[in-house]
Design an enzyme around this catalytic site. Sequence first.
Site, PDB file in Angstrom:
ATOM      1  N   GLY A   1       0.784  -1.399   0.128  1.00  0.00           N
ATOM      2  CA  GLY A   1       0.149   0.095  -0.292  1.00  0.00           C
ATOM      3  C   GLY A   1       0.999   1.538  -0.322  1.00  0.00           C
TER       4      GLY A   1
ATOM      5  N   GLN B   1       3.294  10.024   1.165  1.00  0.00           N
ATOM      6  CA  GLN B   1       4.274   9.664   0.675  1.00  0.00           C
ATOM      7  C   GLN B   1       5.460   9.617   0.028  1.00  0.00           C
ATOM      8  OE1 GLN B   1       2.705   5.428   2.004  1.00  0.00           O
ATOM      9  NE2 GLN B   1       4.338   4.934   3.475  1.00  0.00           N
TER      10      GLN B   1
ATOM     11  N   CYS C   1       6.518  -0.373   7.217  1.00  0.00           N
ATOM     12  CA  CYS C   1       5.608   0.594   6.515  1.00  0.00           C
ATOM     13  C   CYS C   1       7.396   1.486   5.667  1.00  0.00           C
ATOM     14  CB  CYS C   1       5.497   2.415   7.651  1.00  0.00           C
ATOM     15  SG  CYS C   1       4.725   3.613   6.627  1.00  0.00           S
ATOM     16  N   LEU C   2       7.204   1.617   4.532  1.00  0.00           N
ATOM     17  CA  LEU C   2       7.648   2.160   3.696  1.00  0.00           C
ATOM     18  C   LEU C   2       8.477   3.622   3.589  1.00  0.00           C
ATOM     19  CD1 LEU C   2       6.247   1.299   0.623  1.00  0.00           C
ATOM     20  CD2 LEU C   2       7.249  -0.509   1.915  1.00  0.00           C
TER      21      LEU C   2
ATOM     22  N   HIS D   1      -4.233   1.655   7.859  1.00  0.00           N
ATOM     23  CA  HIS D   1      -2.365   2.166   7.960  1.00  0.00           C
ATOM     24  C   HIS D   1      -2.529   3.191   6.467  1.00  0.00           C
ATOM     25  CE1 HIS D   1       1.976   2.014   7.930  1.00  0.00           C
ATOM     26  NE2 HIS D   1       1.953   2.274   6.887  1.00  0.00           N
ATOM     27  N   GLU D   2      -3.228   2.786   5.957  1.00  0.00           N
ATOM     28  CA  GLU D   2      -3.052   3.762   4.225  1.00  0.00           C
ATOM     29  C   GLU D   2      -3.699   5.263   5.187  1.00  0.00           C
ATOM     30  OE1 GLU D   2      -0.699   3.315   2.630  1.00  0.00           O
ATOM     31  OE2 GLU D   2      -0.462   1.297   2.838  1.00  0.00           O
TER      32      GLU D   2
ATOM     33  N   HIS E   1      -1.946   7.560   6.808  1.00  0.00           N
ATOM     34  CA  HIS E   1      -1.051   8.348   6.431  1.00  0.00           C
ATOM     35  C   HIS E   1      -1.933   9.704   6.253  1.00  0.00           C
ATOM     36  CE1 HIS E   1       2.715   5.915   6.235  1.00  0.00           C
ATOM     37  NE2 HIS E   1       2.147   5.740   6.134  1.00  0.00           N
TER      38      HIS E   1
END
Length: 169
Positions: free
Chosen positions: A46, A51, A94-95, A136-137, A140
Amino acid sequence: MAVREIKTYPEKVLKQKAAPVENIDRELQRLIDDMIETMYAAPGIGLAAPQVGVSKRLIVIDVSRKEEEKTPLIVLINPVMKEADGEMESEEGCLSLPGYITTVKRAERVLVQGLDREGRPVQIEGEGVLCRALQHEIDHLNGTLLIDRISSIKREFFKKRFQKALSKA
Ligand code: NI
């Protein structure tokens, strides 16, 4: 399409509340394509627009790598969490926090509404990996990171570890 640079903690854009998408135009389609490519290249399941440095309410998710059941690629514009029930705890990464994995409490079922990339209303009900990815997304988009969802003790530990990494750089 192009792979964009993924912003990492503590970049400010990750802490901002993202603005709603107002125009579904060619520029947005390019951003969506780039986000998809960036997510696959990472690789991740995701990605949220902040990000890649764009403070807009847009997410892409593809959990098919992590799930038996093949859920197709999801693009959601201006997603809104309509329902969230139950509770579960599992490991997430998380990226934007490279190399960091921690246990996070999440709802175990969510119902999310938003628009697809053509601007059509869509509703997605998620359980399991998809459910976690949606939460999670969407986090963000509200400037909330994984580390805002853990205990203060774990957060202090994270900060120490991160400072070490920064001083080495
Ligand atoms: Ni993330």
